[in-house]
Every structure is written in C-alpha cells, then in structure tokens.
Design a protein around this motif. Structure first.
Motif, PDB file in Angstrom:
ATOM      1  N   VAL A  17       0.822  -1.297   0.136  1.00  0.00           N
ATOM      2  CA  VAL A  17       0.099  -0.080   0.069  1.00  0.00           C
ATOM      3  C   VAL A  17       0.780   1.298   0.138  1.00  0.00           C
ATOM      4  CG1 VAL A  17      -1.696   1.170   1.234  1.00  0.00           C
ATOM      5  CG2 VAL A  17      -2.089  -1.183   1.041  1.00  0.00           C
ATOM      6  N   THR A  21       0.834   3.872  -3.088  1.00  0.00           N
ATOM      7  CA  THR A  21       0.420   5.220  -2.939  1.00  0.00           C
ATOM      8  C   THR A  21       1.635   6.189  -3.442  1.00  0.00           C
ATOM      9  OG1 THR A  21       0.766   5.103  -0.687  1.00  0.00           O
ATOM     10  CG2 THR A  21      -1.464   4.810  -1.274  1.00  0.00           C
ATOM     11  N   SER A  68       1.319   8.736   2.090  1.00  0.00           N
ATOM     12  CA  SER A  68       2.004   7.478   1.992  1.00  0.00           C
ATOM     13  C   SER A  68       3.155   7.311   3.052  1.00  0.00           C
ATOM     14  CB  SER A  68       2.710   7.434   0.382  1.00  0.00           C
ATOM     15  OG  SER A  68       3.527   6.352   0.270  1.00  0.00           O
ATOM     16  N   PHE A  71       1.507   6.616   6.157  1.00  0.00           N
ATOM     17  CA  PHE A  71       0.824   5.131   6.211  1.00  0.00           C
ATOM     18  C   PHE A  71       2.073   4.297   6.539  1.00  0.00           C
ATOM     19  CE2 PHE A  71      -0.258   1.023   4.396  1.00  0.00           C
ATOM     20  CZ  PHE A  71      -1.530   0.920   5.049  1.00  0.00           C
ATOM     21  N   ARG A  79      -5.661   6.009   6.421  1.00  0.00           N
ATOM     22  CA  ARG A  79      -6.722   4.971   5.820  1.00  0.00           C
ATOM     23  C   ARG A  79      -7.746   5.767   4.966  1.00  0.00           C
ATOM     24  NH1 ARG A  79      -7.416   0.021   9.505  1.00  0.00           N
ATOM     25  NH2 ARG A  79      -7.761   1.754  10.679  1.00  0.00           N
ATOM     26  N   ILE A  82      -6.421   7.408   1.934  1.00  0.00           N
ATOM     27  CA  ILE A  82      -6.214   6.637   1.174  1.00  0.00           C
ATOM     28  C   ILE A  82      -7.387   6.106   0.432  1.00  0.00           C
ATOM     29  CG2 ILE A  82      -5.176   4.247   0.455  1.00  0.00           C
ATOM     30  CD1 ILE A  82      -3.018   4.944   2.755  1.00  0.00           C
ATOM     31  N   THR A 115      -4.687  -1.635  -3.698  1.00  0.00           N
ATOM     32  CA  THR A 115      -4.499  -0.749  -2.730  1.00  0.00           C
ATOM     33  C   THR A 115      -5.548  -0.966  -1.697  1.00  0.00           C
ATOM     34  OG1 THR A 115      -3.232   0.729  -4.152  1.00  0.00           O
ATOM     35  CG2 THR A 115      -4.001   1.519  -1.984  1.00  0.00           C
ATOM     36  N   LEU A 119      -5.428  -2.624   1.802  1.00  0.00           N
ATOM     37  CA  LEU A 119      -5.487  -1.726   3.033  1.00  0.00           C
ATOM     38  C   LEU A 119      -6.405  -2.376   4.064  1.00  0.00           C
ATOM     39  CD1 LEU A 119      -5.025   1.288   3.645  1.00  0.00           C
ATOM     40  CD2 LEU A 119      -7.079   1.800   2.656  1.00  0.00           C
ATOM     41  N   THR A 124      -2.482  -6.009   7.779  1.00  0.00           N
ATOM     42  CA  THR A 124      -2.568  -4.387   7.796  1.00  0.00           C
ATOM     43  C   THR A 124      -3.437  -3.701   9.047  1.00  0.00           C
ATOM     44  OG1 THR A 124      -2.430  -4.430   5.376  1.00  0.00           O
ATOM     45  CG2 THR A 124      -2.732  -2.404   6.195  1.00  0.00           C
ATOM     46  N   THR A 125      -4.648  -4.363   9.267  1.00  0.00           N
ATOM     47  CA  THR A 125      -5.446  -3.657  10.163  1.00  0.00           C
ATOM     48  C   THR A 125      -4.592  -4.116  11.522  1.00  0.00           C
ATOM     49  OG1 THR A 125      -6.880  -5.776  10.137  1.00  0.00           O
ATOM     50  CG2 THR A 125      -7.592  -3.472   8.797  1.00  0.00           C
TER      51      THR A 125
END
Length: 134
Positions: A17, A21, A68, A71, A79, A82, A115, A119, A124-125
């Motif tokens: 991601v 970005t 970017s 992140f 988030r 994005i 992406t 995301l 990622t979370t």
C-alpha cells in the motif's frame, strides 16, 4: 496505537500500500511538472485558471506523498485519505476507458483495487493497531 516504536515488522500488505500510494503521488507530481512545461500553451483556461490547476496538482501530489509516508510509519488515520484517493481514482479511470488512454485507465483501476484490498487485509489492520497481533 501507533507502531512507530513497535518491534513488529511491517507486513507485505503495508509495504504494498505504501509503495502504490507513493507511485500514485509520483505520477501526480510528474503530471504537474508536465503541466508546468505546457503552462503557456493554448487551452480553455486563462492563465489564472492554469496556475490554479498547477498549484492544485502540486498540492495533491505533496499530500499523497505525506499520506504514503505516514501510512508506512503505521499511522492509522491515513486509511481514510487513501480510500478517498482510490475511489476518486476509480471514478476518473472509468471515465477514461473510451479513447486513447484505455491502458492507463486499466492500470489505474488495478492499482486502486490492489490498494483497497491490501488496505483492509488482516495483517495491515493488525499492524495499524485495529486488531490484536496474531
């Protein structure tokens, strides 16, 4: 929770991601540079409008670079911008499907889709602090 000081390695989805970005940001800045080179060409806008568009493109590119980088650092608040950028990109890309820019439109759609999926990937979370680390 921010992962600035965390010893948790960045998952591949976070790197993907951040890279995509940043690629989008570079594309916007390249477009702005091209726009600057052709600022005095004939067109539909007067000089004030052209300068405004140039400043808008430069601001969008700088904003995207900032998003970017933040992140990549693990800031969860990035988030939302994005997602907004990806949805905006999808809308514009579908409008360019007819004509000479079909290839670019398809590439932008693929980048936006990858992406968005990455995301919200579980790793990622978890990295952003929304779920427990597994």
């Amino acid at each position: 929770m921010s992962n600035n000081e965390s010893s948790v390695p960045r998952p591949t989805s976070v790197l993907t991601v951040a890279a995509l970005t940043m690629l989008e940001a570079i594309a916007v800045l390249v477009y702005a540079a091209n726009y600057l080179l052709h600022l005095s060409d004939e067109g539909n806008l007067n000089m004030g409008g052209r300068i405004f568009m140039l400043v808008l493109c430069l601001a969008a590119g700088a904003w995207q670079v900032s998003v970017s980088l933040n992140f990549f650092k693990g800031k969860a608040f990035t988030r939302a911008p994005i997602i907004v950028w990806q949805l905006f990109q999808l809308i514009l890309s579908f409008s360019f499907m007819q004509g000479p820019f079909t290839g670019v439109a398809i590439a932008a759609i693929v980048v936006a889709a990858v992406t968005i999926v990455m995301l919200f990937a579980p790793k990622t979370t978890a990295f952003l602090g929304d779920r427990p680390q597994s």
